[in-house]
Enzyme design. Structure first.
Site, PDB file in Angstrom:
ATOM      1  N   GLU A   1      -3.196   8.404   8.833  1.00 33.95           N
ATOM      2  CA  GLU A   1      -1.744   8.306   9.024  1.00 33.95           C
ATOM      3  C   GLU A   1      -1.316   9.050  10.302  1.00 33.95           C
ATOM      4  OE1 GLU A   1       0.753   6.773   6.933  1.00 33.95           O
ATOM      5  OE2 GLU A   1      -0.787   5.884   5.658  1.00 33.95           O
TER       6      GLU A   1
ATOM      7  N   CYS B   1     -11.053   2.644  -0.076  1.00 40.75           N
ATOM      8  CA  CYS B   1      -9.661   2.984   0.252  1.00 40.75           C
ATOM      9  C   CYS B   1      -9.316   2.150   1.470  1.00 40.75           C
ATOM     10  CB  CYS B   1      -9.535   4.471   0.570  1.00 40.75           C
ATOM     11  SG  CYS B   1      -7.891   4.927   1.182  1.00 40.75           S
ATOM     12  N   THR B   2      -8.154   1.494   1.446  1.00 41.41           N
ATOM     13  CA  THR B   2      -7.835   0.579   2.553  1.00 41.41           C
ATOM     14  C   THR B   2      -7.529   1.307   3.862  1.00 41.41           C
ATOM     15  OG1 THR B   2      -5.601   0.463   1.628  1.00 41.41           O
ATOM     16  CG2 THR B   2      -7.084  -1.371   1.156  1.00 41.41           C
ATOM     17  N   HIS B   3      -7.344   2.619   3.799  1.00 45.37           N
ATOM     18  CA  HIS B   3      -7.194   3.377   5.041  1.00 45.37           C
ATOM     19  C   HIS B   3      -8.541   3.525   5.774  1.00 45.37           C
ATOM     20  CE1 HIS B   3      -3.288   4.595   3.444  1.00 45.37           C
ATOM     21  NE2 HIS B   3      -3.026   5.249   4.547  1.00 45.37           N
TER      22      HIS B   3
ATOM     23  N   ASP C   1       0.878  -1.178   0.000  1.00 45.45           N
ATOM     24  CA  ASP C   1       0.000   0.000   0.000  1.00 45.45           C
ATOM     25  C   ASP C   1       0.917   1.231   0.000  1.00 45.45           C
ATOM     26  OD1 ASP C   1      -2.380   1.617   0.314  1.00 45.45           O
ATOM     27  OD2 ASP C   1      -1.879   1.846   2.431  1.00 45.45           O
ATOM     28  N   SER C   2       0.320   2.394  -0.155  1.00 47.70           N
ATOM     29  CA  SER C   2       1.116   3.616  -0.083  1.00 47.70           C
ATOM     30  C   SER C   2       1.579   3.887   1.359  1.00 47.70           C
ATOM     31  CB  SER C   2       0.275   4.798  -0.557  1.00 47.70           C
ATOM     32  OG  SER C   2      -0.857   4.928   0.269  1.00 47.70           O
TER      33      SER C   2
ATOM     34  N   CYS D   1      -4.335  -1.536  -1.928  1.00 40.57           N
ATOM     35  CA  CYS D   1      -4.507  -0.101  -2.115  1.00 40.57           C
ATOM     36  C   CYS D   1      -5.510   0.073  -3.255  1.00 40.57           C
ATOM     37  CB  CYS D   1      -3.157   0.505  -2.486  1.00 40.57           C
ATOM     38  SG  CYS D   1      -3.220   2.219  -3.011  1.00 40.57           S
ATOM     39  N   ASN D   2      -6.590   0.755  -2.958  1.00 40.53           N
ATOM     40  CA  ASN D   2      -7.613   0.940  -4.000  1.00 40.53           C
ATOM     41  C   ASN D   2      -7.110   1.836  -5.129  1.00 40.53           C
ATOM     42  OD1 ASN D   2     -10.646   0.033  -3.138  1.00 40.53           O
ATOM     43  ND2 ASN D   2      -9.315   0.322  -1.381  1.00 40.53           N
ATOM     44  N   THR D   3      -6.271   2.807  -4.758  1.00 46.17           N
ATOM     45  CA  THR D   3      -5.767   3.732  -5.772  1.00 46.17           C
ATOM     46  C   THR D   3      -4.927   2.964  -6.795  1.00 46.17           C
ATOM     47  OG1 THR D   3      -5.753   5.435  -4.068  1.00 46.17           O
ATOM     48  CG2 THR D   3      -4.508   5.895  -6.067  1.00 46.17           C
TER      49      THR D   3
ATOM     50  N   TYR E   1      -0.743   8.292  -2.397  1.00 40.56           N
ATOM     51  CA  TYR E   1      -0.805   8.063  -3.835  1.00 40.56           C
ATOM     52  C   TYR E   1      -2.040   8.738  -4.445  1.00 40.56           C
ATOM     53  CZ  TYR E   1       2.677   4.219  -3.752  1.00 40.56           C
ATOM     54  OH  TYR E   1       3.814   3.461  -3.648  1.00 40.56           O
ATOM     55  N   GLY E   2      -3.050   8.911  -3.592  1.00 41.61           N
ATOM     56  CA  GLY E   2      -4.386   9.267  -4.072  1.00 41.61           C
ATOM     57  C   GLY E   2      -4.526  10.611  -4.747  1.00 41.61           C
TER      58      GLY E   2
END
Ligand code: DGL
Length: 262
Positions: free
Chosen positions: A151, A183-185, A6-7, A69-71, A38-39
């Protein structure tokens, strides 16, 4: 062995689900914290970053890759498949779309994600193909502040609640039936997201849908191996990242620096 990237720390929501359901799974995780988010970046840059992330994981011995990561799942899969034609990739969009397909009587679906994910229109396209039902309406909203809030570990702050309410207001107004956390966040913000919407809204998160897909299609990757290996790399390490990761995964995390070959 699984390589997961992921980012940043968002992909750990996938790791958490893997550890919950198959704790003996060996994996190497890479969070590209030095270049996150990344988004907000272009498709070309996201594709290049993803190819470099996967090169690192393959060099670590990964055989199969989870694009957590969805992005990157929206914008980099083609670049990844071209760069590594022998490697099997699991993205986070396919299982989320499949999970929605199982829900009965959907009329209005909300999708939230990063700017790049929403702008790509990948969810809308994939959902329309899968539901094959023109009467279903899809409402997409980019929530670019959610990733830095996660984050920073601002999961329950009043500021975060206010931002969530503002972002989700159009979805509340449209009275959606289901919401995809694209989004995985975002699963880390699920309690705040939930309270910003009507109670009956069903929330689909990709981590659990993805692990169900792995159980079905690649159970050997979740099986006990010869030697258990669970390693965490970040391209920019910091005690805060380890702390947040540790709290989220319920264990002590000692991450290592991941040096990408540019
Ligand atoms: N967690 C990521 C996603 O699923 C990316 C967040 C970001 O780097 O912008 O889209």
């Amino acid at each position: 062995m699984l390589g997961i990237f992921d980012s940043g720390i968002g992909g750990l929501t996938v790791v958490r689900e893997i550890l919950r359901r198959a704790p003996q799974t060996s994996f190497v995780y890479l969070g590209d914290t030095a270049r996150a988010p990344y988004g907000n970046k272009s498709a070309e840059t996201i594709g290049r970053y993803a190819v470099e992330d996967v090169a690192f994981l393959l060099a670590q011995g990964a055989t199969d890759i989870v694009v957590a990561c969805n992005t990157a799942s929206s914008l980099a899969l083609e670049a990844l498949r071209q760069a590594y034609p022998q490697t099997r990739f699991f993205d986070v969009i396919t299982p989320a779309v499949a999970a929605l397909h199982e829900l009965p009587q959907l009329k209005k679906i909300g999708v939230i994600g990063t700017r790049a994910t929403i702008r790509s229109g990948t969810y809308e396209k994939r959902l329309k193909e899968s539901l094959n039902n023109s009467s279903v309406q899809i409402f997409s909203v980019a929530c670019p502040l959610f990733v830095p809030l996660v984050e920073e570990n601002w999961l329950k702050r009043p500021e975060t609640k206010r931002i969530a309410r503002a972002y989700l207001q159009p979805l509340r107004q449209h009275q959606i039936d289901a919401l995809v956390l694209g989004c995985t966040h975002y699963p880390l913000l699920e309690p705040v997201i939930r309270t910003s919407l009507q109670k009956r809204v069903q929330i689909i998160d990709s981590p659990s849908a993805l692990v169900s897909q792995l159980e079905k299609e690649a159970p050997e990757l979740l099986a006990v191996g010869h030697e258990l290996r669970q390693e965490y790399f970040f391209t920019d390490t910091s005690p805060l990242t380890d702390q947040i990761a540790g709290r989220w995964l319920g264990r002590i995390i000692k991450s290592r620096h991941g040096e990408l070959a540019g």
